[in-house]
Scaffold this motif. Structure first.
Motif, mmCIF file in Angstrom:
data_model
loop_
_atom_site.group_PDB
_atom_site.id
_atom_site.type_symbol
_atom_site.label_atom_id
_atom_site.label_comp_id
_atom_site.label_asym_id
_atom_site.label_seq_id
_atom_site.Cartn_x
_atom_site.Cartn_y
_atom_site.Cartn_z
ATOM 1 N N LYS A 19 0.771 -1.109 0.038
ATOM 2 C CA LYS A 19 0.078 -0.087 -0.125
ATOM 3 C C LYS A 19 0.818 1.483 -0.058
ATOM 4 O O LYS A 19 0.456 2.314 0.754
ATOM 5 C CB LYS A 19 -0.885 -0.179 1.022
ATOM 6 C CG LYS A 19 -0.338 -0.347 2.495
ATOM 7 C CD LYS A 19 -1.513 -0.377 3.635
ATOM 8 C CE LYS A 19 -0.471 -0.823 5.123
ATOM 9 N NZ LYS A 19 -1.611 -0.865 6.174
ATOM 10 N N VAL A 20 2.150 1.128 -0.860
ATOM 11 C CA VAL A 20 3.031 2.273 -0.791
ATOM 12 C C VAL A 20 2.318 3.441 -1.269
ATOM 13 O O VAL A 20 1.391 3.375 -2.246
ATOM 14 C CB VAL A 20 4.091 1.906 -1.537
ATOM 15 C CG1 VAL A 20 3.996 1.560 -2.925
ATOM 16 C CG2 VAL A 20 5.212 3.239 -1.613
ATOM 17 N N ARG A 21 2.310 4.643 -0.803
ATOM 18 C CA ARG A 21 1.831 5.792 -1.334
ATOM 19 C C ARG A 21 2.873 6.719 -2.404
ATOM 20 O O ARG A 21 3.929 6.367 -2.355
ATOM 21 C CB ARG A 21 1.478 6.871 -0.217
ATOM 22 C CG ARG A 21 0.756 6.031 0.834
ATOM 23 C CD ARG A 21 0.370 7.255 2.208
ATOM 24 N NE ARG A 21 -0.517 8.440 1.842
ATOM 25 C CZ ARG A 21 -0.725 9.167 2.613
ATOM 26 N NH1 ARG A 21 -0.222 8.948 4.079
ATOM 27 N NH2 ARG A 21 -1.565 10.200 2.388
ATOM 28 N N ASP A 22 2.106 7.136 -3.289
ATOM 29 C CA ASP A 22 3.074 7.905 -4.256
ATOM 30 C C ASP A 22 2.445 9.195 -4.630
ATOM 31 O O ASP A 22 1.495 9.845 -3.889
ATOM 32 C CB ASP A 22 3.155 6.966 -5.575
ATOM 33 C CG ASP A 22 1.322 6.881 -5.896
ATOM 34 O OD1 ASP A 22 0.778 7.696 -5.964
ATOM 35 O OD2 ASP A 22 1.326 5.916 -6.695
ATOM 36 N N LEU A 23 3.221 9.983 -5.519
ATOM 37 C CA LEU A 23 2.758 11.474 -5.916
ATOM 38 C C LEU A 23 1.536 11.423 -6.313
ATOM 39 O O LEU A 23 0.805 12.534 -5.836
ATOM 40 C CB LEU A 23 3.713 11.674 -6.814
ATOM 41 C CG LEU A 23 3.875 13.452 -7.195
ATOM 42 C CD1 LEU A 23 4.417 14.122 -5.827
ATOM 43 C CD2 LEU A 23 4.676 13.640 -8.253
ATOM 44 N N ASN A 24 0.893 10.517 -7.014
ATOM 45 C CA ASN A 24 -0.575 10.616 -7.405
ATOM 46 C C ASN A 24 -1.644 10.769 -6.288
ATOM 47 O O ASN A 24 -2.680 11.293 -6.464
ATOM 48 C CB ASN A 24 -0.924 9.797 -8.408
ATOM 49 C CG ASN A 24 -0.371 9.705 -9.484
ATOM 50 O OD1 ASN A 24 0.223 10.832 -9.873
ATOM 51 N ND2 ASN A 24 -0.435 8.680 -10.629
#
Length: 338
Positions: free
Chosen positions: A66-71
């Motif tokens: 569930k890594v978070r990213d820029l989007n």
């Protein structure tokens, strides 16, 4: 799994719980799969991994999925990254060292565009700029652990040149087989010095030897591991029993070049004094002499760079497609970027 950092290499790493140590090694494995070079110091690798985890809001192995990213709108400023790793990974990084995050910990990751800036057009020292995982890489991270994950990564990233390859700047060089006149095989004793001599024969000479044949190789346990005494005598080479023999001697008939190569592990580069000795010993030789000092890596080269003689060559085994030329009568000019 490969251990990128061992307990005896980093005090800060050794003080962390086992689950955090494992998380750091997994992270470095992922980054290596993405093409990030992992030859840095243990502490530098540790800091890079922790900064990466903070940019993806990853606190444990379960968070990879569930890594978070820029989007997702998630991005941390450099001071926030410090707070994050201090809070979750048992660090005590000073808040005043926030520039180190940008300049050191995130440097390779941002160059490779694995970590993106939230406002890429802002000033370099803009304190409001955040950092987050590139959505393309975040998608790959979320599937980490599945069967054949590395194969999938290679396929997805096949059109992107890995940063590790860019930094080595490998070139397409036509290789010529190095011949042993006897047709036999050399068997070296164990040790880094002999590993380097093996690399000289298998990697350096095929690239730069112009069809050279090996005429002499000394081993740490056998001074005359390989010797073509008659061929050397034909070239008016100095008495082969002389104590000043280099580690490897090879001859290119096409160029009429005789390569005198020193394999440096703990001592023995071609210094100005050593060069003068070799000049005197080879003054009657009928071939032109090429003087080369070889090292296993740049770290070892840096230890001896001040001793290298002018008008000699340096070759570094872990960057085998490049030579370092110490002056001489060659011209100065631009290189073709390709």
């Amino acid at each position: 799994m490969k251990q990128y950092i061992n307990l005896d290499e980093s005090k800060t790493f050794a003080e962390k719980p086992n689950d955090v140590q494992q998380l750091i090694n997994i992270t470095l494995s992922i980054l290596e799969s993405f093409g990030i070079p992992t030859e840095g110091t243990p502490r530098r690798l540790e800091r890079m991994a922790l900064a990466f985890l903070a940019c993806g809001d990853i606190k444990d192995k379960n968070d990879f999925s569930k890594v978070r990213d820029l989007n997702s709108g998630y991005a941390l400023k450099t001071r926030e990254i410090i707070n994050y790793v201090n809070k979750h990974f048992y660090e005590k990084i000073s808040s005043g060292s926030y520039d180190d995050i940008r300049r050191k910990d995130l440097k390779l990751l941002t160059i490779a565009e694995i970590v993106l800036q939230s406002s890429p057009n802002s000033a370099t020292n803009d304190s409001t700029r955040g950092y987050s995982i590139n959505p393309t890489y975040a998608e790959l991270i979320r599937s980490y652990g599945i069967t054949n994950w590395e194969t999938m990564v290679s396929e997805r990233l096949k059109n992107s040149e890995p940063l590790s390859r860019k930094l080595k700047r490998e070139r397409t060089i036509r290789k010529v087989i190095v011949t042993l006149p006897s047709g036999g095989e050399l068997s070296f004793s164990a040790g880094e010095h002999n590993d380097l001599q093996k690399a000289i024969i298998e990697e350096f000479l095929p690239r730069y030897g112009y069809g050279a044949e090996v005429l002499y190789v000394g081993d740490t346990s056998d001074k005359y591991l390989y010797l073509e005494a008659e061929r050397l005598k034909e070239l008016n080479f100095f008495e082969i029993s002389h104590d000043e023999l280099p580690d490897v001697i090879a001859y290119s008939k096409d160029k009429n070049w005789l390569y005198l190569i020193e394999a440096v592990h703990s001592s023995g580069p071609i210094s100005e004094i050593r060069l003068l000795q070799l000049h005197q010993l080879t003054e009657k030789c009928t071939a032109e002499i090429i003087y080369v000092t070889a090292f296993l890596n740049r770290q070892k080269f840096r230890q001896f760079v001040a001793d290298i003689a002018w008008e000699t060559e340096v070759w570094i085994a872990d960057n085998s497609d490049h030579l370092i030329h110490f002056n001489g009568d060659k011209f100065l000019g631009p290189y073709n970027k390709r």
